[in-house]
Enzyme design. Structure first.
Site, short mmCIF file in Angstrom:
data_model
loop_
_atom_site.label_atom_id
_atom_site.label_comp_id
_atom_site.label_asym_id
_atom_site.label_seq_id
_atom_site.Cartn_x
_atom_site.Cartn_y
_atom_site.Cartn_z
N THR A 1 0.82 -1.21 0.00
CA THR A 1 0.00 0.00 0.00
C THR A 1 0.85 1.27 0.00
OG1 THR A 1 -1.51 1.25 1.42
CG2 THR A 1 -0.08 -0.28 2.53
N ASP A 2 0.25 2.37 -0.46
CA ASP A 2 0.96 3.66 -0.39
C ASP A 2 1.05 4.18 1.05
OD1 ASP A 2 -1.71 4.36 -0.05
OD2 ASP A 2 -1.76 5.85 -1.66
N GLU A 3 0.24 3.60 1.95
CA GLU A 3 0.22 4.13 3.33
C GLU A 3 1.56 3.95 4.05
OE1 GLU A 3 -3.20 3.44 5.74
OE2 GLU A 3 -4.55 3.51 4.05
N TYR B 1 -1.95 -0.54 11.03
CA TYR B 1 -2.08 -1.21 9.73
C TYR B 1 -0.89 -0.90 8.84
CZ TYR B 1 -3.33 -1.62 4.79
OH TYR B 1 -3.29 -1.90 3.44
N LYS C 1 2.10 -3.35 7.37
CA LYS C 1 2.40 -3.52 5.95
C LYS C 1 3.85 -3.13 5.66
CE LYS C 1 0.00 -4.59 2.96
NZ LYS C 1 -0.40 -5.93 2.41
P1 NAD Z 1 -9.75 -7.30 2.14
O1 NAD Z 1 -9.76 -7.02 3.61
O2 NAD Z 1 -10.96 -7.03 1.33
O3 NAD Z 1 -9.38 -8.84 1.90
C1 NAD Z 1 -8.39 -9.51 2.63
C2 NAD Z 1 -8.53 -11.00 2.36
O4 NAD Z 1 -7.48 -11.67 3.08
C3 NAD Z 1 -9.85 -11.59 2.87
O5 NAD Z 1 -10.39 -12.49 1.92
C4 NAD Z 1 -9.46 -12.32 4.14
O6 NAD Z 1 -10.30 -13.44 4.44
C5 NAD Z 1 -8.04 -12.75 3.81
N1 NAD Z 1 -7.22 -12.97 5.01
C6 NAD Z 1 -7.08 -12.13 6.07
N2 NAD Z 1 -6.28 -12.70 7.00
C7 NAD Z 1 -5.89 -13.90 6.49
C8 NAD Z 1 -5.05 -14.92 6.96
N3 NAD Z 1 -4.44 -14.85 8.15
N4 NAD Z 1 -4.84 -16.01 6.17
C9 NAD Z 1 -5.46 -16.11 4.96
N5 NAD Z 1 -6.28 -15.18 4.48
C10 NAD Z 1 -6.50 -14.08 5.22
O7 NAD Z 1 -8.49 -6.54 1.59
P2 NAD Z 1 -8.28 -5.80 0.19
O8 NAD Z 1 -8.81 -4.43 0.28
O9 NAD Z 1 -8.73 -6.70 -0.89
O10 NAD Z 1 -6.68 -5.70 0.17
C11 NAD Z 1 -5.89 -6.76 -0.36
C12 NAD Z 1 -4.42 -6.39 -0.25
O11 NAD Z 1 -4.18 -5.19 -0.95
C13 NAD Z 1 -3.95 -6.14 1.19
O12 NAD Z 1 -2.66 -6.67 1.32
C14 NAD Z 1 -3.93 -4.61 1.30
O13 NAD Z 1 -2.96 -4.20 2.23
C15 NAD Z 1 -3.56 -4.22 -0.11
N6 NAD Z 1 -4.04 -2.91 -0.56
C16 NAD Z 1 -5.35 -2.56 -0.43
C17 NAD Z 1 -5.80 -1.34 -0.92
C18 NAD Z 1 -7.25 -0.93 -0.83
O14 NAD Z 1 -7.57 0.21 -1.16
N7 NAD Z 1 -8.16 -1.78 -0.42
C19 NAD Z 1 -4.88 -0.47 -1.53
C20 NAD Z 1 -3.54 -0.85 -1.63
C21 NAD Z 1 -3.14 -2.08 -1.15
O1 DAU Z 2 -4.12 3.96 0.47
C1 DAU Z 2 -4.32 2.58 0.37
C2 DAU Z 2 -5.17 2.13 1.53
O2 DAU Z 2 -6.48 2.60 1.30
C3 DAU Z 2 -5.18 0.61 1.73
O3 DAU Z 2 -3.89 0.19 2.05
C4 DAU Z 2 -6.15 0.20 2.83
O4 DAU Z 2 -6.22 -1.22 2.90
C5 DAU Z 2 -7.50 0.76 2.50
O5 DAU Z 2 -8.40 0.46 3.54
C6 DAU Z 2 -7.44 2.28 2.28
O6 DAU Z 2 -7.15 2.97 3.53
P1 DAU Z 2 -7.89 4.33 3.93
O7 DAU Z 2 -7.84 4.45 5.39
O8 DAU Z 2 -7.41 5.45 3.10
O9 DAU Z 2 -9.38 3.96 3.41
P2 DAU Z 2 -10.82 4.14 4.06
O10 DAU Z 2 -11.82 3.77 3.02
O11 DAU Z 2 -10.94 3.49 5.39
O12 DAU Z 2 -10.90 5.71 4.29
C7 DAU Z 2 -10.73 6.63 3.22
C8 DAU Z 2 -10.80 8.03 3.79
O13 DAU Z 2 -12.14 8.28 4.24
C9 DAU Z 2 -9.91 8.24 5.01
O14 DAU Z 2 -9.39 9.56 4.98
C10 DAU Z 2 -10.86 8.08 6.19
C11 DAU Z 2 -12.18 8.60 5.65
N1 DAU Z 2 -13.39 7.97 6.21
C12 DAU Z 2 -13.48 6.62 6.21
C13 DAU Z 2 -14.59 5.99 6.70
C14 DAU Z 2 -14.68 4.48 6.72
C15 DAU Z 2 -14.43 8.76 6.67
O15 DAU Z 2 -14.35 10.01 6.64
N2 DAU Z 2 -15.54 8.14 7.16
C16 DAU Z 2 -15.66 6.80 7.22
O16 DAU Z 2 -16.70 6.29 7.71
#
Ligand code: NAD
Ligand code: DAU
Length: 358
Positions: free
Chosen positions: A136-138, A162, A166
């Site tokens: 992730t970019d975080e 988190y 990562k």
């Molecule tokens: P998600 O939470 O939707 O899915 C995570 C999946 O991993 C689920 O199916 C869960 O059951 C599985 N999982 C969790 N713990 C596990 C374990 N111990 N063993 C096996 N499986 C397990 O997550 P996502 O949003 O699809 O993100 C996927 C990946 O991409 C993550 O590594 C996250 O850090 C990264 N990522 C997410 C975002 C985003 O915006 N969602 C952006 C950049 C990177």
């Molecule tokens: O940047 C990549 C990341 O993006 C991934 O690594 C993470 O897995 C993914 O969850 C996401 O993280 P964020 O914290 O940026 O996403 P989230 O959707 O939780 O929140 C987006 C923005 O919105 C953040 O500034 C918090 C705000 N927010 C979020 C929720 C859930 C609100 O204002 N209200 C809310 O209820």
């Protein structure tokens, strides 16, 4: 025929990636999806592929060495694509331990099992074995000034449990590449949105609440900025990095699409109004009156913005889906999959929502 081991394939991005890969390669590839099915994992996301002969599912925790080694012993895995993680920042603030367990220790297990299976006697690896760690970019922290971007060379500065977990997992992958010449890549991507996203994250939460006439919780002043990427574009980037990227390199992936949270909420409300037919009774309650400012997230990062210059220059990947188009596709998907939303928001979700927002 290449065999892919996908971890976390029942989650949001993992399931979109599996769909993308079958659409692109059909029967030319085999995918084994390993997922522990936590609250975020949902096999409904994979209904369309579950009968495919070249798809199989293994329910296992990535921290379980025995279960993961068994998969490598039973199959000649060519590619690992490692998505499995605890992914929600708010949950990490409330309960950090499971983040370290899955994201750090689980990644270590994945690395060790792949290394054991792939490493030759002389310490080299056969051509074609590749491990892609999805990050992730975080990990880069928070940008304060406009015009600043995250590059692959930006120092790590994670703030939430988190992002720290990562960052820890990224460091382990880097250490395996440096120490063992382990054939891997890391991708650091910005915020994704699209079908199958669990409604704990901003965009699906706002869509779901707005449709139900519930309050739309905005943390702090609503001016935090995220760089949104349509999930299919991320899936494509991952595939391109694995096929064309230079081994041992990190690639940043981003949408060129920075928006304040409050802007996102206004766009969603407007798009819902445009897309719902006049006869739909929900149209009446979808309004900016639902917007409710709530207490800010602890340690809330102000701005993320990726410069995806390297992946464009080396591999030719660019984001393809403009936000206006991506948000319509996403909302359309949620309209057509109301049962999916009902299923994922029953039970534990209500408990989480009440604890988090009340
Ligand atoms: P998600 O939470 O939707 O899915 C995570 C999946 O991993 C689920 O199916 C869960 O059951 C599985 N999982 C969790 N713990 C596990 C374990 N111990 N063993 C096996 N499986 C397990 O997550 P996502 O949003 O699809 O993100 C996927 C990946 O991409 C993550 O590594 C996250 O850090 C990264 N990522 C997410 C975002 C985003 O915006 N969602 C952006 C950049 C990177
Ligand atoms: O940047 C990549 C990341 O993006 C991934 O690594 C993470 O897995 C993914 O969850 C996401 O993280 P964020 O914290 O940026 O996403 P989230 O959707 O939780 O929140 C987006 C923005 O919105 C953040 O500034 C918090 C705000 N927010 C979020 C929720 C859930 C609100 O204002 N209200 C809310 O209820």
């Amino acid at each position: 025929m290449k065999t892919y081991l996908v971890t976390g394939g029942a989650g949001f991005i993992g399931s979109n990636y599996i769909h993308y890969m079958f659409e692109k390669y059909g029967k030319e590839i085999r995918i084994i999806n390993v997922d522990a099915l936590t609250y975020a994992g949902n096999l409904e996301n994979l209904k369309a592929v579950e009968q495919y002969e070249n798809y199989s599912f293994v329910k296992a925790d990535i921290c379980d060495k025995v279960a993961i080694s068994k998969i490598f012993e039973e199959h000649d895995i060519d590619r690992v694509v490692h998505f499995a993680a605890e992914s929600h920042v708010d949950r990490s603030i409330r309960n950090p331990e499971v983040f370290v367990q899955t994201n750090v220790l689980g990644t270590l297990v994945m690395l060790n099992c792949a290394k054991t299976a792939w490493e030759l006697e002389d310490g080299s690896y056969p051509e074609g074995k590749r491990f892609l760690h999805v990050s992730t970019d975080e990990v880069y922290g928070s940008l304060e000034k406009e015009g600043e971007y995250f590059y692959e060379t930006t120092p790590y500065d994670p703030h939430s449990p988190y992002s720290a977990s990562k960052a820890g997992s990224d460091m382990l992958v880097k250490s395996y590449m440096d120490t063992y010449k382990f054939p891997a890549n890391i991708t650091n991507c910005s915020n994704n949105y699209g079908p199958y996203q669990f409604p704990e994250k901003l965009i699906p939460l706002i869509i779901n609440n707005a449709l139900q006439g519930k309050k739309l919780p905005v943390y702090g002043d609503g001016k935090n900025v995220r760089d949104w990427l349509y999930v299919k574009d991320h899936a494509k980037a991952i595939d391109m990095v694995q096929e064309q990227g230079r081994l041992f390199e990190t690639y940043n992936i981003g949408g060129h699409n920075e928006k304040q949270n409050i802007e996102i909420i206004h766009i969603i409300l407007q798009t819902l109004q445009e897309m719902l037919p006049d006869s739909d009774p929900r149209k009446a309650h979808i309004s900016t009156d639902l917007i409710t400012y709530v207490e800010d997230r602890k340690g809330h990062d102000r701005r993320y913005a990726i410069a995806p210059d390297k992946i464009k220059a080396e591999i030719g990947w660019e984001p393809e889906t403009m936000f206006q188009e991506g948000i319509k596709l996403t909302i359309k998907w949620f309209f057509e999959n109301e049962d999916w939303m009902k299923h994922v928001t029953s039970g534990d979700y209500q408990k989480y929502y009440n604890e988090m927002y009340q």
